[in-house]
Design a protein around this motif. Structure first.
Motif, PDB file in Angstrom:
ATOM      1  N   GLY A   6      -7.839  -3.900  -2.595  1.00  0.00           N
ATOM      2  CA  GLY A   6      -6.796  -4.497  -1.767  1.00  0.00           C
ATOM      3  C   GLY A   6      -6.850  -4.032  -0.324  1.00  0.00           C
ATOM      4  O   GLY A   6      -6.864  -4.858   0.609  1.00  0.00           O
ATOM      5  N   PRO A   7      -6.879  -2.716  -0.080  1.00  0.00           N
ATOM      6  CA  PRO A   7      -6.993  -2.231   1.299  1.00  0.00           C
ATOM      7  C   PRO A   7      -8.265  -2.716   2.006  1.00  0.00           C
ATOM      8  O   PRO A   7      -8.238  -2.961   3.213  1.00  0.00           O
ATOM      9  N   ALA A  15      -7.638  -6.321   2.987  1.00  0.00           N
ATOM     10  CA  ALA A  15      -6.732  -6.377   4.136  1.00  0.00           C
ATOM     11  C   ALA A  15      -7.479  -6.146   5.447  1.00  0.00           C
ATOM     12  O   ALA A  15      -7.013  -6.566   6.518  1.00  0.00           O
ATOM     13  N   ARG A  16      -8.628  -5.495   5.369  1.00  0.00           N
ATOM     14  CA  ARG A  16      -9.453  -5.267   6.549  1.00  0.00           C
ATOM     15  C   ARG A  16     -10.529  -6.339   6.709  1.00  0.00           C
ATOM     16  O   ARG A  16     -11.410  -6.220   7.570  1.00  0.00           O
ATOM     17  N   GLU A  72      -5.996   3.518   1.144  1.00  0.00           N
ATOM     18  CA  GLU A  72      -6.180   3.050   2.523  1.00  0.00           C
ATOM     19  C   GLU A  72      -7.144   3.951   3.279  1.00  0.00           C
ATOM     20  O   GLU A  72      -7.954   3.484   4.095  1.00  0.00           O
TER      21      GLU A  72
END
Length: 304
Positions: free
Chosen positions: A34-35, A38-39, A292
């Motif tokens: 997920g992190p 997101a990037r 993250e």
């Protein structure tokens, strides 16, 4: 074949390397997906020994859970040397997948668990004292083929000899270490380091409870179950970790991650059990922000 780079084809792609027993990754490793998304980074699991994988298609190849390599280390190291943009790098993999690196670290002044080595074909007799020892192969992952023996017990002594003989017959080097009883109370502390703007930086720590309850009977398993809890690292532990990382061949600037496993020695001071630079569990589910931070570390390597 032309390598494709993120500058020429949209979203960067990252391979998270695993094994056939964990085709969808270890659950802890999935937390970084997920992190990364997101990037704008696409992450895909890929088996290290899958001949259909074209590793050149990835902008970065991240070793995560190839935990079946121990019986095929030569094959695994040879594979690592063919993979472009591998982290941690192939020369680190070659050095770190044989635990005889502990002798090098000890010679460099790092406090380590005292270890003797039994080469294949070499005769071995259990020490005459009545303490407890740990036997394990110099090449292993997930505490495979590892056992705890009480030398005051005649049956344990026989089983210890059988354990060494079993490893020797398979052409494997055996490690002989004292069992440090502090692991039963204080547990083992793993300190996790992730790449940052200025190199490796401390991320978080966890506590592993005791895992070894007795002799190893030769039953195959991918890894031993562990009890994990979050833990705050002490200044003394951080200092020992820093001394350990300072003597990694080639330096730590190239590394994506490192895990330093410590146990209190007989005087209470931390001693190194293992330095995990190849495929360590990173326990990112046990610390706020750790997924993250791992994603940020991966992004930093993509930008190099």
């Amino acid at each position: 074949m032309t390598n494709h780079h993120q500058s020429t084809r949209g979203k960067p792609r990252v391979a998270l390397v695993t094994c056939s027993a964990l085709p969808d990754l270890d659950p802890d490793d999935r937390l970084v997906s997920g992190p990364l998304a997101a990037r704008g980074i696409t992450a895909e699991p890929a088996r290290w020994d899958d001949p259909a994988v074209d590793w050149s298609r990835y902008d970065l190849v991240v070793l995560r859970s190839p935990w079946d390599y121990a019986l095929r280390r030569d094959e695994f190291v040879a594979w690592a040397r063919t993979v472009p943009r591998l982290v941690n790098p192939a020369d680190v993999v070659a050095w770190n997948t044989d635990k005889r690196y502990l002798a090098e670290l000890s010679a460099a002044g790092v406090p380590t668990v005292p270890t003797t080595w039994v080469a294949p074909g070499e005769s071995w007799t259990p020490p005459a004292d009545s303490g407890e020892i740990v036997l394990k192969p110099a090449v292993s992952a997930g505490s495979q083929d590892t056992g705890r023996y009480d030398l005051a017990d005649p049956e344990h002594r026989e089983l210890a000899v059988a354990h060494v003989r079993r490893l020797s017959t398979a052409g494997r080097v055996t490690m002989v270490q004292p069992y440090l009883s502090a692991v039963d109370t204080a547990g083992e502390t793993a300190l996790l380091f992730l790449a940052g703007p200025d190199g490796l930086a401390f991320s978080h720590a966890i506590r592993k409870g005791p895992m070894l309850t007795g002799p190893d009977l030769g039953v195959a398993e991918l890894y031993k179950e562990e009890r994990i809890d979050a833990r705050a690292a002490t200044p003394e532990q951080l200092d020992t970790a820093a001394k350990t990382l300072a003597v990694v061949p080639g330096g730590t600037d190239r590394l994506l991650y490192a895990r330093v496993d410590l146990i209190p020695g007989r005087d209470g001071a931390p001693v190194l059990v293992e330095l995990e630079l190849t495929e360590p569990s990173l326990f990112i589910g046990y610390a706020d922000g750790a997924p993250e931070r791992l994603a940020a570390a991966i992004a930093s390597h993509l930008n190099r």
